[in-house]
Scaffold this active site. Structure first.
Site, short mmCIF file in Angstrom:
data_model
loop_
_atom_site.label_atom_id
_atom_site.label_comp_id
_atom_site.label_asym_id
_atom_site.label_seq_id
_atom_site.Cartn_x
_atom_site.Cartn_y
_atom_site.Cartn_z
N TYR A 1 -4.51 -8.65 14.36
CA TYR A 1 -5.75 -8.56 15.14
C TYR A 1 -6.72 -9.72 14.91
O TYR A 1 -7.75 -9.80 15.59
CB TYR A 1 -6.43 -7.21 14.91
CG TYR A 1 -5.84 -6.06 15.73
CD1 TYR A 1 -4.74 -6.26 16.56
CD2 TYR A 1 -6.40 -4.78 15.69
CE1 TYR A 1 -4.19 -5.23 17.31
CE2 TYR A 1 -5.85 -3.74 16.45
CZ TYR A 1 -4.76 -3.97 17.25
OH TYR A 1 -4.23 -2.95 17.99
N ASN B 1 -2.86 1.03 15.90
CA ASN B 1 -3.40 0.66 17.21
C ASN B 1 -3.70 1.95 17.98
O ASN B 1 -3.38 3.04 17.51
CB ASN B 1 -2.42 -0.25 17.98
CG ASN B 1 -1.07 0.40 18.14
OD1 ASN B 1 -0.96 1.48 18.73
ND2 ASN B 1 -0.03 -0.22 17.60
N ASP C 1 1.27 -1.07 9.42
CA ASP C 1 1.62 0.11 10.22
C ASP C 1 3.14 0.37 10.16
O ASP C 1 3.59 1.49 9.87
CB ASP C 1 1.17 -0.15 11.67
CG ASP C 1 1.11 1.09 12.53
OD1 ASP C 1 1.36 2.19 12.01
OD2 ASP C 1 0.80 0.96 13.74
N ILE D 1 0.83 -1.22 0.00
CA ILE D 1 0.00 0.00 0.00
C ILE D 1 0.86 1.27 0.00
O ILE D 1 0.43 2.31 -0.49
CB ILE D 1 -0.99 -0.02 1.20
CG1 ILE D 1 -2.16 0.95 0.95
CG2 ILE D 1 -0.29 0.28 2.52
CD1 ILE D 1 -3.33 0.75 1.91
N THR E 1 -7.20 -7.84 9.87
CA THR E 1 -7.10 -9.25 9.49
C THR E 1 -5.70 -9.85 9.65
O THR E 1 -5.48 -11.01 9.32
CB THR E 1 -7.55 -9.48 8.03
OG1 THR E 1 -6.61 -8.82 7.15
CG2 THR E 1 -8.94 -8.93 7.79
N1 AR6 Z 1 0.60 -3.18 2.25
C1 AR6 Z 1 -0.66 -3.67 2.27
N2 AR6 Z 1 -1.10 -4.55 3.17
C2 AR6 Z 1 -0.21 -5.00 4.10
C3 AR6 Z 1 1.12 -4.54 4.16
C4 AR6 Z 1 1.53 -3.59 3.17
N3 AR6 Z 1 2.76 -3.09 3.14
N4 AR6 Z 1 1.74 -5.15 5.20
C5 AR6 Z 1 0.83 -5.96 5.77
N5 AR6 Z 1 -0.35 -5.88 5.10
P1 AR6 Z 1 -1.85 -5.93 10.23
P2 AR6 Z 1 -4.16 -5.46 12.02
C6 AR6 Z 1 -1.64 -6.55 5.37
O1 AR6 Z 1 -1.33 -6.99 11.12
O2 AR6 Z 1 -4.56 -6.87 11.92
C7 AR6 Z 1 0.18 -3.50 13.91
O3 AR6 Z 1 1.28 -3.85 14.69
C8 AR6 Z 1 -1.63 -7.83 6.15
O4 AR6 Z 1 -1.29 -8.92 5.32
O5 AR6 Z 1 -0.88 -4.95 9.65
O6 AR6 Z 1 -5.20 -4.39 11.86
C9 AR6 Z 1 -0.53 -2.25 14.43
O7 AR6 Z 1 0.36 -1.36 15.06
C10 AR6 Z 1 -3.09 -7.90 6.60
O8 AR6 Z 1 -3.89 -8.42 5.55
O9 AR6 Z 1 -2.98 -5.03 10.97
C11 AR6 Z 1 -1.52 -2.83 15.41
O10 AR6 Z 1 -0.93 -3.05 16.67
C12 AR6 Z 1 -3.47 -6.43 6.79
O11 AR6 Z 1 -2.42 -5.68 6.17
C13 AR6 Z 1 -1.89 -4.15 14.80
O12 AR6 Z 1 -0.79 -4.52 13.98
C14 AR6 Z 1 -3.60 -6.00 8.24
O13 AR6 Z 1 -2.63 -6.65 9.05
C15 AR6 Z 1 -3.11 -4.04 13.91
O14 AR6 Z 1 -3.45 -5.30 13.43
#
Ligand code: AR6
Length: 179
Positions: free
Chosen positions: A119, A22, A32, A9, A116
């Site tokens: 979390y 978060n 993030d 992204i 997803t």
């Molecule tokens: N571009 C697009 N999507 C991505 C990327 C990227 N560069 N990297 C990961 N994803 P997550 P959450 C996808 O864990 O579940 C963090 O530590 C990934 O495959 O990033 O909302 C925050 O600080 C998944 O499908 O976010 C919070 O503490 C999606 O992004 C916590 O994680 C979301 O995965 C939030 O957890």
């Protein structure tokens, strides 16, 4: 138009990208971490000034070194079995993100699959929530991107988009609504 894109992204040249953050808004892993790395240290300073964000809400910063002009930091719910208000919180997060984007007159916005990853929100259920809200805001944007990190996630979104979200009018039954 809603579009499914597979990839990172942080590379997308849209008006706003959404960060799955978060409540502290001080960075983290997953998307993030990637957004903070790509935007540079000014993003952390700007986020710090926001003083955190409740679950289901969103806050806005500039994109700094990112191609995107804005970053909308949304806090999705941690999945705790689905009976703790997770669907409403996730839906609200998408809605608040769109509203902040509209306040800045953004015409294009990209979302990751909020909640997803770390979390643990079930992917299909989350995609249904995401697509449901995206459909609602579709007329007010030129481009809404569902940015999926994996090919499996991209296929899932494509399928949810094509089949419609349960509770919506199915495309086959819906009356023609013009061009
Ligand atoms: N571009 C697009 N999507 C991505 C990327 C990227 N560069 N990297 C990961 N994803 P997550 P959450 C996808 O864990 O579940 C963090 O530590 C990934 O495959 O990033 O909302 C925050 O600080 C998944 O499908 O976010 C919070 O503490 C999606 O992004 C916590 O994680 C979301 O995965 C939030 O957890």
């Amino acid at each position: 138009m809603i579009e499914v894109v597979q990839g990172d992204i942080t590379a997308l040249a849209v008006d706003a990208i959404v960060n799955a953050a978060n409540t502290a808004l001080l960075g983290g892993g997953g998307v993030d971490g990637a957004i903070h790395r790509a935007a540079g240290p000014q993003l952390l300073a700007a986020s710090r000034a926001l003083g955190g964000c409740p679950t289901g809400e969103a806050k806005l910063t500039p994109g700094f070194r990112l191609p995107a002009r804005w970053v909308i930091h949304v806090v999705g719910p941690l999945w705790r079995g689905g009976r703790h208000g997770e669907p409403a919180l996730l839906e609200n997060g998408y809605r608040r993100s769109f509203e902040l984007a509209l306040e800045q007159e953004a015409r294009s916005i990209a979302f990751p699959a909020i909640s997803t990853g770390v979390y643990g929100y079930p992917k299909r259920q989350a995609a249904c929530v995401a697509v449901g809200v995206m459909r609602e805001y579709e007329p007010r944007f030129e481009r809404i991107v569902a940015c999926c990190f994996s090919a499996d996630d991209a296929r899932l979104y494509q399928e949810v988009l094509e089949r419609g979200v349960p509770g919506d009018e199915t495309p086959e039954d819906a009356p023609e609504s013009g061009p």
